[in-house]
Design an enzyme around this catalytic site. Structure first.
Site, short mmCIF file in Angstrom:
data_model
loop_
_atom_site.label_atom_id
_atom_site.label_comp_id
_atom_site.label_asym_id
_atom_site.label_seq_id
_atom_site.Cartn_x
_atom_site.Cartn_y
_atom_site.Cartn_z
N HIS A 155 43.24 48.57 42.00
CA HIS A 155 44.56 48.09 42.42
C HIS A 155 45.42 49.18 43.06
O HIS A 155 46.17 48.91 44.00
CB HIS A 155 45.26 47.41 41.24
CG HIS A 155 44.56 46.16 40.82
ND1 HIS A 155 44.15 45.91 39.53
CD2 HIS A 155 44.15 45.09 41.55
CE1 HIS A 155 43.54 44.73 39.49
NE2 HIS A 155 43.52 44.22 40.69
N ASP A 205 41.85 40.63 48.84
CA ASP A 205 41.40 41.03 47.50
C ASP A 205 40.45 39.93 47.03
O ASP A 205 40.79 39.11 46.18
CB ASP A 205 42.65 41.12 46.61
CG ASP A 205 42.31 41.55 45.20
OD1 ASP A 205 41.13 41.76 44.90
OD2 ASP A 205 43.25 41.64 44.38
N ASP A 218 43.10 27.46 49.79
CA ASP A 218 42.01 28.18 50.45
C ASP A 218 42.61 29.18 51.45
O ASP A 218 43.38 28.79 52.34
CB ASP A 218 41.13 27.15 51.18
CG ASP A 218 40.06 27.82 52.03
OD1 ASP A 218 39.69 28.97 51.71
OD2 ASP A 218 39.60 27.20 53.00
N ASP A 224 43.99 37.79 39.54
CA ASP A 224 44.34 38.45 38.27
C ASP A 224 45.75 39.03 38.29
O ASP A 224 46.35 39.27 37.26
CB ASP A 224 43.30 39.53 37.92
CG ASP A 224 43.15 40.56 39.02
OD1 ASP A 224 44.12 41.29 39.32
OD2 ASP A 224 42.05 40.65 39.61
N ASP A 244 32.90 38.83 46.24
CA ASP A 244 31.85 39.16 47.20
C ASP A 244 31.66 38.00 48.20
O ASP A 244 32.06 36.88 47.93
CB ASP A 244 30.53 39.44 46.47
CG ASP A 244 30.64 40.68 45.59
OD1 ASP A 244 31.47 41.55 45.90
OD2 ASP A 244 29.89 40.77 44.61
#
Lengths: 284, 284
Positions: B62, B155, B137, B86, B158
């Site tokens: 972060h 952020d 989205d 998160d 994968d």
């Protein structure tokens, strides 16, 4: 059948590598040496079950333990390697034409023998005529040496078992005496991430600071070592690893390196705040 | 009983962490989210079985995904976070008083909900009044946006599953349009060590280079991510991450960071030769 090698990096963290074949295992007077052929990292040597070297990522460690010093003093002529039995450190030093002589003191002949047999690309310079190889205890070897080496590299195992004596104030003090006037000492300095390693990193650093006027820590990414994040110590009588970097001279040598370059040299000494806090203030 | 969580980082490499307790597991329309309490890394969130964030090492990721851009343009006022459920990225951005507004677009509300419940120190700014949170989205959100954001941070997970569309030329092109004239785009850019990650790292970099005049890669040590060695991309319309670093201005802000500092900023862009070779020449 699936074969996996697992290293317990800490009591709570394990790294596992899938194995093609367990090629070798033997016990010396000092330790147990194994060779595995792994899918991801190629051949891997363990000592007492811990990763020492792999074909895939050894270049990171060996680049950083050798070239960082050699680019700060491009006039280094004599060097001493303590440990380093696989030969990777010797291989990198021998790339320098101005190196006249290297003493290498490896306590365990088995490590060299195994590297010669299973890691030809790493051990390739162990028979170089500029290298004298002593199968002796590094601590004893260092006694009563004065003003001999321009560079000492402590390429040791962790400070448990045979490597323990190589992390003492007395040993560092003997190294200081054995160094010439602009002498540099490099040591592998453990990882800052897991407490037991970070404590050793701080301890080694604090001991060196009692003896050497200039002591800095630098970093590299070595995926197969615990946490993947490893530190080295740069201790020196006169030369500063940043201010005295001879970037142009070093680049003019035209050496091929897979990890090291002189920009990275400067970056390697720029530590994260949490590592600086541990190293500078001893807060682990 | 011993409980261990194991991530298959590649087909041939596994990282295992000892677990105190499996605290949570649920499936959304997009993915499966789990929370474990581990001995070494504290609480850990996985998505589809892969480590997303841990209490112990989240600060590295972060810090590096936020402060690197903020120190190059200290006048950033509006930012967009794609993913980042998160809340760690939002938390770091909210440290800047000059930030007027942040949009955050997280496809999966479950990730935010879980972080709010189990990771209060990471999700602490998700209710900040300067933040608008869209559970949408990211690819659709970016359509038809022009000249809005000074900074976009991708952020993402994968490029497999819900994160896939965030690694396309079309998406990067929409980001370019949505950025203001000195706009910066930061993306998490995978690891250079294992082939399948390195290929994605190179691919993302090559796509960005088609669109942005300035594209650089920088690095950090994140022990719980595959290989422990992670890359980020810095793509920009006008600002160079090295020449335009406002070190003094940034240090005058007096922000507390556990990883980032302005010396490390410069060092983070000094890549090892083997990584430069992969990124610059596409040789993976």
């Amino acid at each position: 059948m699936e074969l996996w090698y697992t290293e317990e990096q800490t009591e709570h963290v394990r790294l596992s590598l899938k194995v093609k074949e367990h090629l070798f295992s033997a016990k010396s007077d000092f330790q147990t040496v194994d060779v595995l052929d792994t899918y991801e990292y190629g051949r891997l040597m363990t000592i007492d079950g811990l990763v020492m070297v792999t074909e895939k990522d050894e270049f990171v460690y060996h680049d950083m333990i050798v070239h960082t010093a050699m680019a700060v003093n491009t006039n280094i002529k004599t060097a001493l390697i303590i440990g380093g039995g696989d030969g990777g450190t010797a291989r990198e030093i021998m790339k320098y034409k101005n190196i006249e002589h290297v003493d290498m003191v490896e306590i365990d002949k088995l490590v060299c023998d195994v590297s010669r047999e299973f890691f030809p690309t790493i051990s390739s310079e162990l028979s170089n005529r500029r290298l004298s190889l002593y199968y002796e205890d590094g601590v004893a070897f260092m006694k009563n040496k004065e003003n001999i080496y321009d560079l000492i590299i402590i390429d040791s195992t962790d400070p448990i078992g045979p490597g323990e004596g190589l992390f003492t104030t007395e040993f560092y003090s003997d190294c200081f005496k054995a160094l010439t006037k602009d002498g540099i000492l490099i040591n592998q300095n453990e990882s800052p991430v897991y407490d037991q390693f970070a404590k050793e990193a701080v301890r080694a650093n604090q001991k060196l600071k009692k003896i050497f006027p200039i002591v800095k820590v630098y970093q590299a990414q070595i995926p197969t070592y615990p946490s993947g994040y490893w530190l080295f110590g740069f201790a020196s009588k006169t030369l500063d690893p940043l201010k005295d970097l001879k970037a142009e001279d070093w680049n003019n040598l035209g050496l091929k390196t897979k990890y090291y370059n002189t920009d990275l040299h400067l970056g390697a000494f720029a530590l994260p705040n949490y590592v600086k806090e541990k190293i500078e203030n001893g807060n682990v």
